[in-house]
Write an enzyme that holds these catalytic residues in place. Sequence first.
Site, PDB file in Angstrom:
ATOM      1  N   ASP A 186       0.866  -1.178   0.000  1.00 27.24           N
ATOM      2  CA  ASP A 186       0.000   0.000   0.000  1.00 27.24           C
ATOM      3  C   ASP A 186       0.903   1.228   0.000  1.00 27.24           C
ATOM      4  O   ASP A 186       1.604   1.488   0.985  1.00 27.24           O
ATOM      5  CB  ASP A 186      -0.925   0.008   1.209  1.00 27.24           C
ATOM      6  CG  ASP A 186      -1.833   1.231   1.238  1.00 27.24           C
ATOM      7  OD1 ASP A 186      -2.590   1.427   0.274  1.00 27.24           O
ATOM      8  OD2 ASP A 186      -1.760   2.003   2.222  1.00 27.24           O
ATOM      9  N   GLU A 270      -1.467  -1.499  -6.091  1.00 25.94           N
ATOM     10  CA  GLU A 270      -2.657  -0.830  -6.620  1.00 25.94           C
ATOM     11  C   GLU A 270      -2.298  -0.063  -7.885  1.00 25.94           C
ATOM     12  O   GLU A 270      -1.178   0.427  -8.043  1.00 25.94           O
ATOM     13  CB  GLU A 270      -3.243   0.128  -5.588  1.00 25.94           C
ATOM     14  CG  GLU A 270      -3.958  -0.543  -4.441  1.00 25.94           C
ATOM     15  CD  GLU A 270      -4.568   0.475  -3.495  1.00 25.94           C
ATOM     16  OE1 GLU A 270      -5.792   0.479  -3.322  1.00 25.94           O
ATOM     17  OE2 GLU A 270      -3.805   1.274  -2.919  1.00 25.94           O
ATOM     18  N   CYS A 326     -13.029  -9.994   8.409  1.00 28.43           N
ATOM     19  CA  CYS A 326     -14.335 -10.574   8.103  1.00 28.43           C
ATOM     20  C   CYS A 326     -14.894 -10.125   6.762  1.00 28.43           C
ATOM     21  O   CYS A 326     -15.909 -10.660   6.313  1.00 28.43           O
ATOM     22  CB  CYS A 326     -15.333 -10.230   9.216  1.00 28.43           C
ATOM     23  SG  CYS A 326     -15.759  -8.463   9.298  1.00 28.43           S
ATOM     24  N   CYS A 342     -13.736  -2.460  13.199  1.00 27.93           N
ATOM     25  CA  CYS A 342     -14.767  -3.066  12.359  1.00 27.93           C
ATOM     26  C   CYS A 342     -16.051  -3.215  13.178  1.00 27.93           C
ATOM     27  O   CYS A 342     -16.043  -3.822  14.261  1.00 27.93           O
ATOM     28  CB  CYS A 342     -14.300  -4.423  11.851  1.00 27.93           C
ATOM     29  SG  CYS A 342     -15.550  -5.314  10.887  1.00 27.93           S
ATOM     30  N   ASP A 352      -3.426   1.546   6.929  1.00 27.82           N
ATOM     31  CA  ASP A 352      -2.499   1.163   5.867  1.00 27.82           C
ATOM     32  C   ASP A 352      -2.212  -0.332   5.877  1.00 27.82           C
ATOM     33  O   ASP A 352      -2.164  -0.970   4.813  1.00 27.82           O
ATOM     34  CB  ASP A 352      -1.196   1.958   5.997  1.00 27.82           C
ATOM     35  CG  ASP A 352      -1.419   3.460   5.867  1.00 27.82           C
ATOM     36  OD1 ASP A 352      -2.340   3.852   5.122  1.00 27.82           O
ATOM     37  OD2 ASP A 352      -0.688   4.237   6.503  1.00 27.82           O
TER      38      ASP A 352
END
Length: 402
Positions: A186, A270, A326, A342, A352
Amino acid sequence: MRTAYKCRAYPDPEQAAVFNRTFGCVRLVWNKTLSERHAAYHQRGEKTSYKQTDAALTGWKKTEDLAFLSEVSSVPLQQTLRHQHAAFANFFAGRAKYPRFKSRGSRQTAHYTRSAFRMKNGELSMAKTRAPLRFVWSFEGVDLTALNPTMVVISREADGRWYVTFAVDTEAPDPMDEARHAIGIDLGIKDFAVTSDGERIANPRHLERKARNLARYQRRMARCQRGSMNRRKAKAKVARAHRKVRNARNDFLHRVSTNLVRRADTIVIEDLAVKNMVKNRTLARVISDAGWGEFRRQLEYKAERAGRTLIVIDRWYPSSKTCSACGHLLTRLSLSTRHWTCPACRTRHDRDINAAKNIVAAGRAVAGDNPGDACGAGVRRQGSSLPQSALNQETRAVRRPV
């Protein structure tokens, strides 16, 4: 496979004069050809072929005003026409911008094919020069006396340094031993890169460290009269400052990319739209200084040589907003939020590191290791080390999820 070796060159005064005349002729041929090609298309709607530019160059040499073009080697002039023809082909294919005119104060180059140089016992002799060109060979693992280059490029940087580049056709190297490891990367600004292993690679910010000296040199140059010797000296200092920044950045990118290729069989990154990101006036300098585009280019060719697989996932893949534990997807996540919990599984995430874990999971899905780990929308791979996946595998086009 073609490999290039770039070395410092030290031409004598006679050789420097010949090369400088060649640079001027190369620049003139490029600019004049580009001007006439532009006029032919916009005024008469005619396209210009390479054969027409070659015939025009022959005609220019017969005129009184441009007879000096015959005083230098014809090979760099022919190569200039070929490069411009390729530049327009890339422009019409959408791979590059419209070709621009060459400037006298920028980097100067001249390309010589085998008919315009001789390499014997490690000594390089160029066309229109008498003595061999002196250069420093710094590649210990390569025998200079056995070198058989297909092309030699003589270049002079804006700071006055000379270089010679040897283009050599070599056999593809043996692939590296398997590392049995996949890694996701990343890219960022505060940290140059965060890996799925939890490693943070700090951003050295090379331009920011030299910004004060560079600004001082540029102010001195702005105060000098145009065309004066003092302005030339001040301009050389600015060019040297930029060269130091550029070399430091390239050294950092080479070290990081080489380390990653050695550590992992599969590398996932990416597809960042750097061209669009630098339109942000607040972050443009920092993003440009990071060198993300050059980092990706180095990863691509190093992974190909080492037999590794580089996978590029779609820029619209929500790697930061997806829970790596998840799979829960947040509806909104601001850039200022560096940690989040989460709501589904209550896992605490570093933004990151979580993004890097999701990136490598998407890469594994493309590679076929664990197809159920990540969403496959807009995910694609590069390289030929692994078989093609059933997902979209286009090389250039980017597909946005519907």
